[in-house]
Design a protein around this motif. Structure first.
Motif, PDB file in Angstrom:
ATOM      1  N   ILE A 179      38.256  39.862  44.173  1.00  0.00           N
ATOM      2  CA  ILE A 179      37.560  40.335  42.801  1.00  0.00           C
ATOM      3  C   ILE A 179      37.255  41.551  43.571  1.00  0.00           C
ATOM      4  CG2 ILE A 179      35.905  40.236  41.269  1.00  0.00           C
ATOM      5  CD1 ILE A 179      36.847  37.553  41.094  1.00  0.00           C
ATOM      6  N   ARG A 180      36.122  41.073  44.567  1.00  0.00           N
ATOM      7  CA  ARG A 180      35.485  42.222  44.862  1.00  0.00           C
ATOM      8  C   ARG A 180      36.108  44.086  45.402  1.00  0.00           C
ATOM      9  NH1 ARG A 180      30.698  43.122  42.708  1.00  0.00           N
ATOM     10  NH2 ARG A 180      30.141  44.208  44.808  1.00  0.00           N
ATOM     11  N   ARG A 181      37.402  43.787  46.149  1.00  0.00           N
ATOM     12  CA  ARG A 181      38.198  44.432  46.603  1.00  0.00           C
ATOM     13  C   ARG A 181      38.901  45.324  45.709  1.00  0.00           C
ATOM     14  NH1 ARG A 181      42.376  44.138  51.562  1.00  0.00           N
ATOM     15  NH2 ARG A 181      42.308  46.744  52.030  1.00  0.00           N
ATOM     16  N   ALA A 182      39.460  44.450  44.678  1.00  0.00           N
ATOM     17  CA  ALA A 182      39.900  45.230  43.744  1.00  0.00           C
ATOM     18  C   ALA A 182      39.064  46.061  43.358  1.00  0.00           C
ATOM     19  CB  ALA A 182      40.645  44.052  42.607  1.00  0.00           C
ATOM     20  N   GLN A 183      38.117  45.418  42.790  1.00  0.00           N
ATOM     21  CA  GLN A 183      37.150  46.508  42.017  1.00  0.00           C
ATOM     22  C   GLN A 183      36.699  47.746  42.367  1.00  0.00           C
ATOM     23  OE1 GLN A 183      33.700  44.063  40.778  1.00  0.00           O
ATOM     24  NE2 GLN A 183      33.748  44.466  38.836  1.00  0.00           N
ATOM     25  N   ARG A 184      36.383  47.248  44.495  1.00  0.00           N
ATOM     26  CA  ARG A 184      36.104  48.980  45.111  1.00  0.00           C
ATOM     27  C   ARG A 184      37.038  49.685  45.099  1.00  0.00           C
ATOM     28  NH1 ARG A 184      33.912  44.932  48.944  1.00  0.00           N
ATOM     29  NH2 ARG A 184      35.669  44.697  49.746  1.00  0.00           N
ATOM     30  N   LEU A 185      38.809  49.272  45.146  1.00  0.00           N
ATOM     31  CA  LEU A 185      40.278  49.991  44.502  1.00  0.00           C
ATOM     32  C   LEU A 185      40.152  51.205  43.226  1.00  0.00           C
ATOM     33  CD1 LEU A 185      42.234  47.656  46.937  1.00  0.00           C
ATOM     34  CD2 LEU A 185      41.783  50.013  47.397  1.00  0.00           C
ATOM     35  N   GLY A 186      39.161  50.379  42.254  1.00  0.00           N
ATOM     36  CA  GLY A 186      39.278  51.345  41.338  1.00  0.00           C
ATOM     37  C   GLY A 186      40.110  50.155  39.869  1.00  0.00           C
ATOM     38  N   PHE A 187      39.932  49.513  40.319  1.00  0.00           N
ATOM     39  CA  PHE A 187      40.616  48.338  39.160  1.00  0.00           C
ATOM     40  C   PHE A 187      39.537  48.195  37.959  1.00  0.00           C
ATOM     41  CE2 PHE A 187      44.305  47.598  41.800  1.00  0.00           C
ATOM     42  CZ  PHE A 187      45.058  47.036  41.309  1.00  0.00           C
ATOM     43  N   THR A 188      39.427  48.023  37.298  1.00  0.00           N
ATOM     44  CA  THR A 188      38.105  47.251  36.519  1.00  0.00           C
ATOM     45  C   THR A 188      38.425  45.831  36.362  1.00  0.00           C
ATOM     46  OG1 THR A 188      40.076  47.006  33.775  1.00  0.00           O
ATOM     47  CG2 THR A 188      38.616  49.309  34.649  1.00  0.00           C
ATOM     48  N   LEU A 189      37.409  45.540  35.817  1.00  0.00           N
ATOM     49  CA  LEU A 189      37.165  43.564  35.738  1.00  0.00           C
ATOM     50  C   LEU A 189      38.354  42.683  34.645  1.00  0.00           C
ATOM     51  CD1 LEU A 189      35.586  41.937  36.887  1.00  0.00           C
ATOM     52  CD2 LEU A 189      34.327  41.637  35.337  1.00  0.00           C
ATOM     53  N   ALA A 190      38.420  43.836  34.358  1.00  0.00           N
ATOM     54  CA  ALA A 190      39.353  43.337  32.586  1.00  0.00           C
ATOM     55  C   ALA A 190      40.394  43.044  33.383  1.00  0.00           C
ATOM     56  CB  ALA A 190      39.583  44.329  31.219  1.00  0.00           C
ATOM     57  N   GLU A 191      41.251  44.135  34.364  1.00  0.00           N
ATOM     58  CA  GLU A 191      42.528  43.905  35.144  1.00  0.00           C
ATOM     59  C   GLU A 191      42.661  43.006  35.866  1.00  0.00           C
ATOM     60  OE1 GLU A 191      43.250  49.026  35.442  1.00  0.00           O
ATOM     61  OE2 GLU A 191      42.032  48.120  35.843  1.00  0.00           O
ATOM     62  N   VAL A 192      41.704  42.585  36.464  1.00  0.00           N
ATOM     63  CA  VAL A 192      41.389  41.459  37.626  1.00  0.00           C
ATOM     64  C   VAL A 192      41.484  40.560  36.843  1.00  0.00           C
ATOM     65  CG1 VAL A 192      40.133  40.333  39.234  1.00  0.00           C
ATOM     66  CG2 VAL A 192      39.725  43.062  39.229  1.00  0.00           C
ATOM     67  N   GLU A 193      40.849  40.327  35.876  1.00  0.00           N
ATOM     68  CA  GLU A 193      41.178  39.502  35.217  1.00  0.00           C
ATOM     69  C   GLU A 193      42.275  38.684  34.389  1.00  0.00           C
ATOM     70  OE1 GLU A 193      38.579  40.158  31.803  1.00  0.00           O
ATOM     71  OE2 GLU A 193      37.117  38.801  32.495  1.00  0.00           O
ATOM     72  N   GLN A 194      43.818  40.108  33.869  1.00  0.00           N
ATOM     73  CA  GLN A 194      44.606  40.059  33.820  1.00  0.00           C
ATOM     74  C   GLN A 194      45.384  39.785  35.245  1.00  0.00           C
ATOM     75  OE1 GLN A 194      44.762  44.243  32.456  1.00  0.00           O
ATOM     76  NE2 GLN A 194      45.701  43.182  30.089  1.00  0.00           N
ATOM     77  N   ILE A 195      44.576  40.071  36.462  1.00  0.00           N
ATOM     78  CA  ILE A 195      46.388  40.317  37.500  1.00  0.00           C
ATOM     79  C   ILE A 195      45.684  38.423  38.019  1.00  0.00           C
ATOM     80  CG2 ILE A 195      46.133  40.336  40.026  1.00  0.00           C
ATOM     81  CD1 ILE A 195      45.788  43.179  39.430  1.00  0.00           C
ATOM     82  N   LEU A 196      44.114  37.716  37.463  1.00  0.00           N
ATOM     83  CA  LEU A 196      44.318  36.567  37.956  1.00  0.00           C
ATOM     84  C   LEU A 196      45.026  35.502  37.252  1.00  0.00           C
ATOM     85  CD1 LEU A 196      40.332  36.810  39.705  1.00  0.00           C
ATOM     86  CD2 LEU A 196      42.456  36.642  40.125  1.00  0.00           C
TER      87      LEU A 196
END
Length: 121
Positions: free
Chosen positions: A50-67
């Motif tokens: 989650i933290r790495r994805a956010q640093r790379l520019g993914f929003t939390l909503a996008e991270v949730e979709q990926i997970l």
């Protein structure tokens, strides 16, 4: 591991772990009788992702979709296409800024700062 151990291992604060837990992104595997949360290695892996994805520019909503990928495979392609387009634009913009900085280092400030000019277009 307890929440403090998880937070330390992931390099985040305890409040961040609690926030992600409320969002359903990280789940404790157990609780003691006194209410302490316990997490496994999977929780640490997810938290680091989650933290790495956010640093790379993914929003939390996008991270949730990926997970949630196994549950939402139909919608995932759109998320990927949008993110690829966004990343390509950022790469293009960063290339322009890089060029402007190299120009600035070589020539100094002229009429208009090249970095400002690169970002204004």
């Amino acid at each position: 591991m307890r929440i403090s151990d998880l937070a330390r291992a992931a390099g985040v604060g305890i409040s961040t772990v609690r926030f992600y837990e409320r969002r359903g992104l990280v789940t404790p595997t157990a609780r003691t009788h006194s209410g302490y949360r316990h997490y496994d290695d999977e929780a640490l892996r997810r938290l680091k992702f989650i933290r790495r994805a956010q640093r790379l520019g993914f929003t939390l909503a996008e991270v949730e979709q990926i997970l949630e990928l196994p549950e939402t495979t139909d919608d995932f392609g759109g998320v990927i296409a949008e993110k690829v387009t966004e990343i390509e634009q950022r790469i293009h913009d960063l290339g322009r800024v890089r060029h402007a900085l190299l120009e600035l280092a070589r020539d100094g400030v002229q009429e208009q700062c090249p970095v400002v000019a690169a970002l204004a277009d």
